[in-house]
Design a protein around this motif. Structure first.
Motif, PDB file in Angstrom:
ATOM      1  N   ARG A 276      11.848 -25.111 -66.530  1.00 10.71           N
ATOM      2  CA  ARG A 276      10.738 -25.866 -65.935  1.00 10.71           C
ATOM      3  C   ARG A 276       9.461 -25.692 -66.731  1.00 10.71           C
ATOM      4  NH1 ARG A 276      10.857 -23.351 -60.086  1.00 10.71           N
ATOM      5  NH2 ARG A 276      11.205 -21.539 -61.388  1.00 10.71           N
ATOM      6  N   LYS A 277       9.295 -24.532 -67.386  1.00  7.19           N
ATOM      7  CA  LYS A 277       8.073 -24.300 -68.156  1.00  7.19           C
ATOM      8  C   LYS A 277       8.247 -24.689 -69.612  1.00  7.19           C
ATOM      9  CE  LYS A 277       5.064 -22.008 -65.440  1.00  7.19           C
ATOM     10  NZ  LYS A 277       3.798 -22.623 -65.075  1.00  7.19           N
ATOM     11  N   ASP A 278       9.410 -24.360 -70.193  1.00  2.88           N
ATOM     12  CA  ASP A 278       9.561 -24.512 -71.637  1.00  2.88           C
ATOM     13  C   ASP A 278      10.041 -25.896 -72.050  1.00  2.88           C
ATOM     14  OD1 ASP A 278       8.791 -21.988 -72.744  1.00  2.88           O
ATOM     15  OD2 ASP A 278      10.479 -21.139 -71.667  1.00  2.88           O
ATOM     16  N   PHE A 279      10.914 -26.498 -71.238  1.00  6.52           N
ATOM     17  CA  PHE A 279      11.394 -27.854 -71.542  1.00  6.52           C
ATOM     18  C   PHE A 279      11.273 -28.664 -70.253  1.00  6.52           C
ATOM     19  CE2 PHE A 279      13.488 -24.934 -74.407  1.00  6.52           C
ATOM     20  CZ  PHE A 279      13.313 -25.534 -75.641  1.00  6.52           C
ATOM     21  N   PRO A 280      10.044 -28.974 -69.819  1.00  5.79           N
ATOM     22  CA  PRO A 280       9.872 -29.472 -68.449  1.00  5.79           C
ATOM     23  C   PRO A 280      10.498 -30.847 -68.217  1.00  5.79           C
ATOM     24  CG  PRO A 280       7.792 -29.474 -69.621  1.00  5.79           C
ATOM     25  CD  PRO A 280       8.784 -28.852 -70.531  1.00  5.79           C
ATOM     26  N   TYR A 284       7.122 -31.013 -64.113  1.00  2.00           N
ATOM     27  CA  TYR A 284       6.909 -29.645 -63.651  1.00  2.00           C
ATOM     28  C   TYR A 284       5.690 -29.014 -64.316  1.00  2.00           C
ATOM     29  CZ  TYR A 284      10.696 -28.448 -60.489  1.00  2.00           C
ATOM     30  OH  TYR A 284      11.496 -28.346 -59.401  1.00  2.00           O
ATOM     31  N   GLU A 285       5.311 -29.538 -65.505  1.00  3.63           N
ATOM     32  CA  GLU A 285       4.173 -28.919 -66.183  1.00  3.63           C
ATOM     33  C   GLU A 285       2.882 -29.163 -65.410  1.00  3.63           C
ATOM     34  OE1 GLU A 285       5.785 -31.543 -67.194  1.00  3.63           O
ATOM     35  OE2 GLU A 285       4.511 -33.038 -68.134  1.00  3.63           O
ATOM     36  N   THR A 286       2.880 -30.121 -64.477  1.00  6.90           N
ATOM     37  CA  THR A 286       1.649 -30.387 -63.737  1.00  6.90           C
ATOM     38  C   THR A 286       1.561 -29.565 -62.456  1.00  6.90           C
ATOM     39  OG1 THR A 286       2.704 -32.194 -62.556  1.00  6.90           O
ATOM     40  CG2 THR A 286       1.580 -32.747 -64.603  1.00  6.90           C
ATOM     41  N   TYR A 287       2.592 -28.808 -62.140  1.00  8.72           N
ATOM     42  CA  TYR A 287       2.532 -27.968 -60.940  1.00  8.72           C
ATOM     43  C   TYR A 287       2.027 -26.590 -61.329  1.00  8.72           C
ATOM     44  CZ  TYR A 287       5.288 -31.495 -58.549  1.00  8.72           C
ATOM     45  OH  TYR A 287       5.716 -32.668 -58.000  1.00  8.72           O
ATOM     46  N   ASP A 288       1.343 -25.981 -60.397  1.00  6.29           N
ATOM     47  CA  ASP A 288       0.789 -24.662 -60.654  1.00  6.29           C
ATOM     48  C   ASP A 288       1.731 -23.628 -60.051  1.00  6.29           C
ATOM     49  OD1 ASP A 288      -0.827 -22.523 -61.169  1.00  6.29           O
ATOM     50  OD2 ASP A 288      -2.041 -22.816 -59.364  1.00  6.29           O
ATOM     51  N   PHE A 289       2.510 -22.991 -60.889  1.00  5.15           N
ATOM     52  CA  PHE A 289       3.395 -21.930 -60.397  1.00  5.15           C
ATOM     53  C   PHE A 289       3.630 -20.935 -61.516  1.00  5.15           C
ATOM     54  CE2 PHE A 289       7.531 -22.897 -62.426  1.00  5.15           C
ATOM     55  CZ  PHE A 289       7.244 -24.141 -62.955  1.00  5.15           C
ATOM     56  N   GLU A 290       4.115 -19.792 -61.140  1.00  2.00           N
ATOM     57  CA  GLU A 290       4.303 -18.723 -62.113  1.00  2.00           C
ATOM     58  C   GLU A 290       5.778 -18.384 -62.224  1.00  2.00           C
ATOM     59  OE1 GLU A 290       1.853 -15.693 -60.596  1.00  2.00           O
ATOM     60  OE2 GLU A 290      -0.002 -16.685 -61.219  1.00  2.00           O
ATOM     61  N   VAL A 291       6.134 -17.850 -63.370  1.00  2.00           N
ATOM     62  CA  VAL A 291       7.521 -17.463 -63.604  1.00  2.00           C
ATOM     63  C   VAL A 291       7.602 -15.942 -63.593  1.00  2.00           C
ATOM     64  CG1 VAL A 291       9.408 -17.516 -65.245  1.00  2.00           C
ATOM     65  CG2 VAL A 291       8.008 -19.528 -64.922  1.00  2.00           C
ATOM     66  N   VAL A 314       7.915 -22.044 -52.721  1.00  2.00           N
ATOM     67  CA  VAL A 314       7.071 -22.475 -51.609  1.00  2.00           C
ATOM     68  C   VAL A 314       5.778 -23.068 -52.149  1.00  2.00           C
ATOM     69  CG1 VAL A 314       5.741 -21.635 -49.654  1.00  2.00           C
ATOM     70  CG2 VAL A 314       8.066 -20.853 -49.978  1.00  2.00           C
ATOM     71  N   ARG A 315       5.219 -22.434 -53.175  1.00  2.00           N
ATOM     72  CA  ARG A 315       3.989 -22.976 -53.758  1.00  2.00           C
ATOM     73  C   ARG A 315       4.207 -24.373 -54.311  1.00  2.00           C
ATOM     74  NH1 ARG A 315       1.411 -19.135 -58.135  1.00  2.00           N
ATOM     75  NH2 ARG A 315      -0.096 -20.815 -58.301  1.00  2.00           N
ATOM     76  N   GLN A 319       2.504 -28.059 -53.078  1.00  2.00           N
ATOM     77  CA  GLN A 319       1.813 -29.026 -53.941  1.00  2.00           C
ATOM     78  C   GLN A 319       2.508 -30.374 -53.915  1.00  2.00           C
ATOM     79  OE1 GLN A 319       1.207 -27.230 -57.881  1.00  2.00           O
ATOM     80  NE2 GLN A 319       1.385 -25.276 -56.848  1.00  2.00           N
ATOM     81  N   ALA A 320       3.856 -30.339 -53.886  1.00  2.00           N
ATOM     82  CA  ALA A 320       4.587 -31.614 -53.901  1.00  2.00           C
ATOM     83  C   ALA A 320       4.345 -32.382 -52.617  1.00  2.00           C
ATOM     84  CB  ALA A 320       6.077 -31.348 -54.104  1.00  2.00           C
ATOM     85  N   ALA A 321       4.322 -31.670 -51.480  1.00  2.00           N
ATOM     86  CA  ALA A 321       4.076 -32.358 -50.219  1.00  2.00           C
ATOM     87  C   ALA A 321       2.680 -32.949 -50.203  1.00  2.00           C
ATOM     88  CB  ALA A 321       4.246 -31.375 -49.059  1.00  2.00           C
ATOM     89  N   GLU A 322       1.757 -32.285 -50.894  1.00  2.00           N
ATOM     90  CA  GLU A 322       0.380 -32.766 -50.930  1.00  2.00           C
ATOM     91  C   GLU A 322       0.266 -34.043 -51.755  1.00  2.00           C
ATOM     92  OE1 GLU A 322      -2.761 -32.508 -49.079  1.00  2.00           O
ATOM     93  OE2 GLU A 322      -1.382 -30.805 -48.916  1.00  2.00           O
ATOM     94  N   ARG A 323       0.982 -34.090 -52.864  1.00  2.00           N
ATOM     95  CA  ARG A 323       0.751 -35.190 -53.805  1.00  2.00           C
ATOM     96  C   ARG A 323       1.754 -36.331 -53.661  1.00  2.00           C
ATOM     97  NH1 ARG A 323       2.482 -33.122 -59.747  1.00  2.00           N
ATOM     98  NH2 ARG A 323       1.003 -31.455 -59.340  1.00  2.00           N
TER      99      ARG A 323
END
Lengths: 436, 240
Positions: A276-280, A284-291, A314-315, A319-323
């Motif tokens: 999700r981070k390296d080859f999104p 997924y690159e627009t979501y704010d989450f940590e690995v 959950v985070r 965000q997805a439910a918001e947007r």
């Protein structure tokens, strides 16, 4: 990589033995009142000492998570060699896929990694859409993110529950399966099925979410973190849990990468590779989450990584439910999307499209695509090769738990027999995906 | 299995493990990917320069770069991709094969490699002509993860991987005699009739569930019935 952080929890163990494993010796009290280790009793059968024993676990064993068979060579209770046998559930999915149209393969993707069925549907649809050269609508993209993350929650909860059972804790199993039930209820309201969802189509979804579904999702996102916190309080600093997981099946970062491990198995060893981070995909690159990334690569770190991934899911879901934008779910392309039934029976053009799609199926151009997603088990890839006909020449599943399991001899050798169960549980295998 | 990992001369300035270098492209979801053409993976150029005779073709399909290489140079090329600090393909995603419906087309063995520091994805292909021996180098000496992936490829396609330490069937059982299931000449329902499959299943000796290797582990070999011992000594593999 941005958004990476390292979990490091101070552990309270009774100490480590010569091999670096936590001590688990029965303690007694000496005359002065100090705790001392009780010496093991003399061997009852001295003529058997040094002789190796062959032991067979599975394929029908409750702790092998399916029809996995492990043949172990034991020296006393220590595993000297481990020979895994798989294939008891082999159904030839890849062969069957060569005889099916693309949309007809989607039900098969439910049945390989059946704990992540809706995530597999999404992954397959992404791969097929790359092959067709089409892009989904913004609403569909966000719905697929919701589907993938819900499915990650389901899969991690099953992992948590069954691993607790394997190690001897029963309560977290009930808590996690209760939460899992809530997710399944939401999935049922959305696509009508719980386990075998078949939720996606090439170019869209089988159904939009029903009215009020987002409120259900928000309610779940409110209550679910409390359950994670409860499990966290119950296990993370629990002496028995720590004693049965720390130092087991450790893989160094270099080993984990070389063995092709992926997902939480790889990240627990310290390699910050997340598809999700390296080859999104799916933005997924627009979501704010940590690995979350571990340091020691043992069973305990895999537990910590998966627990943190639940929180991060959950985070992402919040965000997805918001947007979630309004608009159509399916793309407007009669070559791949079936016209609505009312139009198919009343308009000539729609009827032709309907007939062509059902009888012949959509045809991608000649080409190939490998699309990988971050499934709960790791990098799940679908490699499809098309020769221009409606059925793929080759449909290959890159099964993350297959590759993860292939490292099990490396992980269990040198450990105790009872630790084999804990290590095997930590890999999070699904035999449906391994045997396919 | 527990053999030491192959040595690498990965330099210290590449951030390891896993994390991408600052020069790696910012990852974004691919959009409007062209069917053919588009930006090529820089490693393809490097491969052409380093192995001019072995790189047969480079094509970019749906944004993914495929490099078709000579089948007899596979191990050398893969080892270079793994070890070279400017490539650093440390992660083997997949090994598989493709057989086309056209019987004239060669069977293609496919490797999917990832360079985590540079965020690159590369597909290597080796074409094995029909009629010749389906043999290619194993990449197990470079990637331990290739072990089961190559065994599956052998099990399903009959491709022999030279240098694999333990090349035997993995998903099908060892006595499976119907051939290689994912080959195009293999019928969907299996090669043998249901009656023949049933006959073989009934004739199988369920006691012989351990392989010779496993029996040699313990002294269980001496406990077997004499006829089974004789068959096992004769080289019969018992498999599952």
């Amino acid at each position: 990589m941005t958004g990476t952080r390292t979990i490091d929890v101070a552990l309270s163990t009774t100490g480590l033995d010569a091999q670096g494993r936590p001590q688990r010796v029965p303690l007694g009290v000496d005359a002065a009142g100090n705790a001392v280790a009780i010496a093991p009793p003399p061997s009852l059968e001295p003529d058997l000492e040094g002789e190796h024993m062959l032991i067979n676990i599975g394929p029908q064993h409750p702790a092998t998570h399916g029809v996995l068979r492990l043949v172990l060579e034991l020296d006393g209770e220590t595993v000297v060699r481990c020979i895994p046998h798989i294939g008891y559930l082999h159904c030839g999915f890849e062969k069957i896929g060569e005889y099916r149209q693309y949309n007809q393969i989607i039900p098969w993707t439910d049945r390989e990694d059946y704990l992540n069925s809706i995530g597999n549907n999404v992954a397959f649809a992404l791969g097929a859409e790359r092959l067709f050269g089409i892009e989904t609508t913004p609403r569909c993209t966000v719905l697929r993110v919701i589907a993938s993350e819900l499915s990650r929650i389901i899969s991690h909860l099953v992992w948590l529950g069954t691993t607790c059972i394997d190690i001897g804790a029963f309560t977290p199993f009930l808590w996690s399966f209760q939460e899992r039930e809530n997710v399944y209820r939401m999935l049922e309201n959305w696509v009508g099925a719980r386990l075998t969802t078949s939720a996606t189509r090439v170019g869209g979804m089988a159904a939009d979410i029903p009215h009020g579904w987002l409120d259900q999702l928000r309610g779940f996102l409110q209550s679910f973190p409390k359950t994670i916190d409860e499990v966290d309080r119950m296990l993370t600093r629990n002496g028995i849990w720590v004693g049965r997981t720390v130092g087991l099946g450790a893989m160094s970062a270099q080993e984990a990468e070389n063995y092709g491990l992926s997902g939480p198995m790889l990240r627990a060893s310290g390699v910050a590779y997340d598809v999700r981070k390296d080859f999104p995909y799916l933005d997924y690159e627009t979501y704010d989450f940590e690995v979350p990334v571990g340091t020691r690569g043992d069973v305990y770190d895999r537990y910590l990584v998966r627990m943190e991934e639940l929180r991060q899911s959950v985070r992402i879901l919040e965000q997805a439910a918001e947007r979630l934008p309004d608009g159509p779910v399916n793309i407007d392309d009669p070559r791949v999307i079936l016209p609505p039934k009312s139009k198919a029976t009343s308009e000539m053009e729609s009827m032709i499209h309907h007939f062509k799609q059902v009888m012949e199926g959509p045809r991608p151009p000649i080409g190939e695509s490998y699309v990988a997603v971050e499934s709960p088990k790791g990098e799940k890839g679908y490699y499809m090769v098309s020769d221009g006909t409606a059925k793929p020449v080759r449909w290959r599943i890159r099964p993350p738990s297959y590759v993860n399991l292939s490292a099990i001899p490396k992980m269990v050798e040198g450990h105790l027999l009872s630790d084999v169960i804990a290590i095997n549980a930590s890999i999070d295998i699904v035999m449906g995906e391994i045997d396919r | 299995m527990s053999a030491a990992l192959p040595p690498t001369d990965r330099p210290a300035d590449v951030v390891y493990p896993g994390s991408a270098t600052p020069s790696a492209p910012t990852p974004t979801t691919p959009r409007a990917v062209p069917h053919r053409g588009g930006p090529e993976n820089p490693s393809a150029v490097a491969l052409r320069t380093r192995f001019p005779d072995s790189v047969r073709r480079v094509e970019v399909v749906w944004g993914e770069t495929s490099v078709v290489i000579a089948p007899d140079r596979v191990l050398e090329i893969v080892r270079w991709l793994h070890d070279d600090p400017a490539q650093a393909y440390g992660y083997l995603s997949d090994v598989t094969a493709v057989e086309f419906r056209d019987p004239e087309e060669p069977l293609t063995v496919v490797w999917h490699l990832r360079s985590l520091p540079y965020r690159r994805f590369l597909r290597l292909k080796a074409e094995l002509p029909k009629g010749g021996p389906l043999e290619v180098d194993s990449v197990w000496p470079v990637y331990r993860g290739a072990d089961w992936l190559e065994r599956e490829c052998f099990d399903m396609f009959g491709v022999r991987f030279r240098g694999h330490p333990d090349l035997r069937r993995i998903l099908m059982w060892e006595q499976y005699r119907e051939g290689y299931p994912l080959r195009k000449d293999f019928p969907l329902r299996g090669r043998f009739s249901r009656a023949e499959q049933l006959r073989q299943a009934l004739a199988a000796n369920p006691e012989a569930r351990y392989s010779m290797e496993e029996l040699s582990i313990a002294d269980a070999f001496e406990d077997l019935p004499p006829d089974m011992r004789a068959r096992l000594r004769g080289g019969e593999r018992t498999g599952e």
